[in-house]
Design a protein around this motif. Structure first.
Motif, mmCIF file in Angstrom:
data_model
loop_
_atom_site.group_PDB
_atom_site.id
_atom_site.type_symbol
_atom_site.label_atom_id
_atom_site.label_comp_id
_atom_site.label_asym_id
_atom_site.label_seq_id
_atom_site.Cartn_x
_atom_site.Cartn_y
_atom_site.Cartn_z
ATOM 1 N N THR A 51 0.705 -1.091 -0.004
ATOM 2 C CA THR A 51 0.007 0.216 -0.017
ATOM 3 C C THR A 51 0.867 1.262 -0.111
ATOM 4 O OG1 THR A 51 -0.227 -0.062 2.296
ATOM 5 C CG2 THR A 51 -1.860 -1.231 1.218
ATOM 6 N N GLY A 52 0.294 2.481 -0.274
ATOM 7 C CA GLY A 52 0.983 3.606 -0.587
ATOM 8 C C GLY A 52 1.568 4.281 0.717
ATOM 9 N N ASN A 53 1.087 3.702 2.040
ATOM 10 C CA ASN A 53 1.487 4.332 3.413
ATOM 11 C C ASN A 53 2.523 3.062 4.067
ATOM 12 O OD1 ASN A 53 -0.365 2.492 4.084
ATOM 13 N ND2 ASN A 53 -1.492 3.826 5.297
ATOM 14 N N ASP A 54 2.924 2.133 3.407
ATOM 15 C CA ASP A 54 3.645 1.150 3.784
ATOM 16 C C ASP A 54 5.132 1.463 3.276
ATOM 17 O OD1 ASP A 54 5.462 -1.022 4.579
ATOM 18 O OD2 ASP A 54 4.135 -2.461 3.487
ATOM 19 N N ARG A 55 5.889 2.293 4.306
ATOM 20 C CA ARG A 55 7.076 2.763 4.136
ATOM 21 C C ARG A 55 8.190 1.814 3.631
ATOM 22 N NH1 ARG A 55 11.775 4.916 5.671
ATOM 23 N NH2 ARG A 55 12.383 7.159 5.090
ATOM 24 N N GLU A 56 8.278 0.560 4.371
ATOM 25 C CA GLU A 56 9.233 -0.395 4.186
ATOM 26 C C GLU A 56 8.831 -0.856 2.796
ATOM 27 O OE1 GLU A 56 11.971 -0.543 5.871
ATOM 28 O OE2 GLU A 56 11.331 1.212 6.754
ATOM 29 N N GLY A 57 7.542 -1.300 2.622
ATOM 30 C CA GLY A 57 7.295 -1.993 1.594
ATOM 31 C C GLY A 57 7.704 -1.154 0.205
ATOM 32 N N LEU A 58 7.260 0.128 0.173
ATOM 33 C CA LEU A 58 7.578 0.976 -1.048
ATOM 34 C C LEU A 58 9.209 1.033 -0.966
ATOM 35 C CD1 LEU A 58 5.232 3.911 -1.068
ATOM 36 C CD2 LEU A 58 5.319 2.021 -2.618
ATOM 37 N N LYS A 59 9.815 1.094 0.020
ATOM 38 C CA LYS A 59 11.270 1.172 -0.171
ATOM 39 C C LYS A 59 11.907 -0.138 -0.802
ATOM 40 C CE LYS A 59 15.187 2.541 2.718
ATOM 41 N NZ LYS A 59 15.746 2.943 4.108
ATOM 42 N N SER A 60 11.298 -1.184 -0.311
ATOM 43 C CA SER A 60 11.687 -2.516 -1.082
ATOM 44 C C SER A 60 11.505 -2.398 -2.676
ATOM 45 C CB SER A 60 10.943 -3.595 -0.535
ATOM 46 O OG SER A 60 11.336 -3.877 0.901
ATOM 47 N N VAL A 61 10.347 -2.075 -2.944
ATOM 48 C CA VAL A 61 10.022 -1.617 -4.540
ATOM 49 C C VAL A 61 11.230 -0.590 -5.160
ATOM 50 C CG1 VAL A 61 8.230 -0.787 -6.052
ATOM 51 C CG2 VAL A 61 7.572 -2.109 -4.047
ATOM 52 N N LEU A 62 11.470 0.502 -4.272
ATOM 53 C CA LEU A 62 12.222 1.502 -5.134
ATOM 54 C C LEU A 62 13.677 1.423 -5.157
ATOM 55 C CD1 LEU A 62 10.471 4.582 -3.585
ATOM 56 C CD2 LEU A 62 9.873 3.567 -5.724
ATOM 57 N N GLU A 63 14.233 0.284 -4.500
ATOM 58 C CA GLU A 63 15.360 -0.118 -4.462
ATOM 59 C C GLU A 63 16.065 -0.360 -5.741
ATOM 60 O OE1 GLU A 63 17.690 0.031 -2.096
ATOM 61 O OE2 GLU A 63 16.660 0.236 -0.298
ATOM 62 N N ASN A 64 17.178 0.497 -6.290
ATOM 63 C CA ASN A 64 17.963 0.415 -7.359
ATOM 64 C C ASN A 64 17.119 0.788 -8.677
ATOM 65 O OD1 ASN A 64 20.222 -0.625 -6.200
ATOM 66 N ND2 ASN A 64 19.147 -2.688 -5.829
ATOM 67 N N GLN A 65 15.918 1.617 -8.274
ATOM 68 C CA GLN A 65 15.204 1.958 -9.526
ATOM 69 C C GLN A 65 15.762 3.306 -10.202
ATOM 70 O OE1 GLN A 65 12.728 0.191 -10.796
ATOM 71 N NE2 GLN A 65 12.950 -1.103 -9.128
ATOM 72 N N ASP A 66 15.454 3.422 -11.372
ATOM 73 C CA ASP A 66 16.149 4.535 -11.955
ATOM 74 C C ASP A 66 14.733 5.788 -12.254
ATOM 75 O OD1 ASP A 66 18.815 4.041 -12.735
ATOM 76 O OD2 ASP A 66 17.699 2.376 -13.779
ATOM 77 N N ILE A 67 13.584 5.108 -12.654
ATOM 78 C CA ILE A 67 12.644 6.003 -12.833
ATOM 79 C C ILE A 67 11.285 5.453 -12.016
ATOM 80 C CG2 ILE A 67 10.804 6.735 -14.678
ATOM 81 C CD1 ILE A 67 12.946 6.508 -16.500
ATOM 82 N N VAL A 68 10.489 6.293 -11.536
ATOM 83 C CA VAL A 68 9.230 5.811 -10.875
ATOM 84 C C VAL A 68 8.120 6.506 -11.610
ATOM 85 C CG1 VAL A 68 7.886 5.781 -8.864
ATOM 86 C CG2 VAL A 68 10.101 5.616 -8.599
ATOM 87 N N LEU A 69 6.918 5.459 -11.828
ATOM 88 C CA LEU A 69 5.755 6.135 -12.619
ATOM 89 C C LEU A 69 4.785 5.863 -11.434
ATOM 90 C CD1 LEU A 69 3.629 6.843 -14.555
ATOM 91 C CD2 LEU A 69 3.396 4.611 -15.290
#
Length: 274
Positions: A51-69
């Motif tokens: 979910t959007g307010n799950d900080r740790e969950g989003l952080k795992s998603v964003l690791e090593n990403q170059d672009i976010v949509l």
């Protein structure tokens, strides 16, 4: 190049299908619905349920990403703050910890312009949303724009009404034939086809766009003319208007698309497909 799609629904999934065809792009998608994982695994290399307010969950998603949509949608009128604003706030909190991210693209809405009595608006117009949902979208834009820097390009695409495959206009207005609606039908309808949303997002990625861009088609039909044309095409009873009743539509403006066209984007569907 690694790209994360936060909110891989109708729009995000279509973008993922395009990006998956490019061998140089690695797609990570998120969903709040576990049942959607098998579908998203067909268009993304990695899929996270978060979910959007799950900080740790989003952080795992964003690791090593170059672009976010960021292409989220609210599942109900009372869930706008959770879907849009809370997700944006959590995302912006994480961004300083992920220096690999160079661009953030967000799909917002032209509804932030509010009711301008049908006057023209562009990206320089001071926005004035007319309802609570529009104010939440305005706050979401502000949070994201505040994160923009020389190292992070933030691009906001203010979309018109979304239609396309499996979301055709007749499907959207399926309950309208023969009904009486409040107002006179003269308010302006700004629409954009899914193909152009996907095309516009890809254009923003390739051109490294930064700032706000309206993404609507060239039709600028009134709601009355739109519905008259649609009902006639399908041989359905026309819509009637009650001019004595105030329209409940919270936004009414002709939204200029000149900025993104001047940047080089060419609309795939400049006119509405009925």
């Amino acid at each position: 190049m690694n790209i994360a799609i936060i909110g891989c629904g109708y729009v995000g999934c279509a973008v993922a299908e395009l990006w998956q065809q490019k061998m140089t792009l690695m797609i990570t998608a998120t969903t709040t619905t576990p049942e959607r994982v098998p579908t998203l695994q067909k268009v993304a290399q990695k899929v996270f349920v978060t979910t959007g307010n799950d900080r740790e969950g989003l952080k795992s998603v964003l690791e090593n990403q170059d672009i976010v949509l960021l292409s989220v949608g609210a599942k109900g009128i009372n869930l706008y703050e959770e879907a849009y604003l809370k997700t944006a706030q959590t995302l912006v909190e994480i961004l300083p910890d992920i220096p690999s991210i160079k661009q953030l693209i967000y799909t917002g809405s032209y509804s932030v312009y509010g009711d301008r009595q049908g006057d023209w608006v562009d990206e320089e117009t001071v926005i004035s949303p007319s309802n609570e949902q529009g104010k939440i979208l305005q706050a979401t834009e502000n949070v994201l724009l505040a994160a923009s820097s020389e190292k992070l390009r933030v691009c906001i695409l203010r979309l018109g009404g979304i239609y396309g495959p499996n979301r055709e206009l007749m499907k959207i207005f399926s309950r309208v034939p023969g009904t009486t609606r409040p107002g006179n039908g003269e308010d302006i309808a700004n629409w954009i086809h899914l193909d152009d949303i996907v095309g516009g997002i890809e254009f923003a990625r390739r051109q490294h766009l930064q700032g706000i861009y309206n993404l609507v088609d060239d039709a600028y039909l009134s709601t009355g003319l739109l519905l008259d044309t649609l009902m006639a095409k399908y041989d359905l009873p026309p819509v009637k208007w009650d001019s004595k009743a105030k329209s409940n539509r919270p936004y009414n403006a002709k939204v200029s698309n000149q900025k993104i066209k001047q940047a080089g984007y060419k609309l795939i569907h400049p006119q509405i497909i009925f």
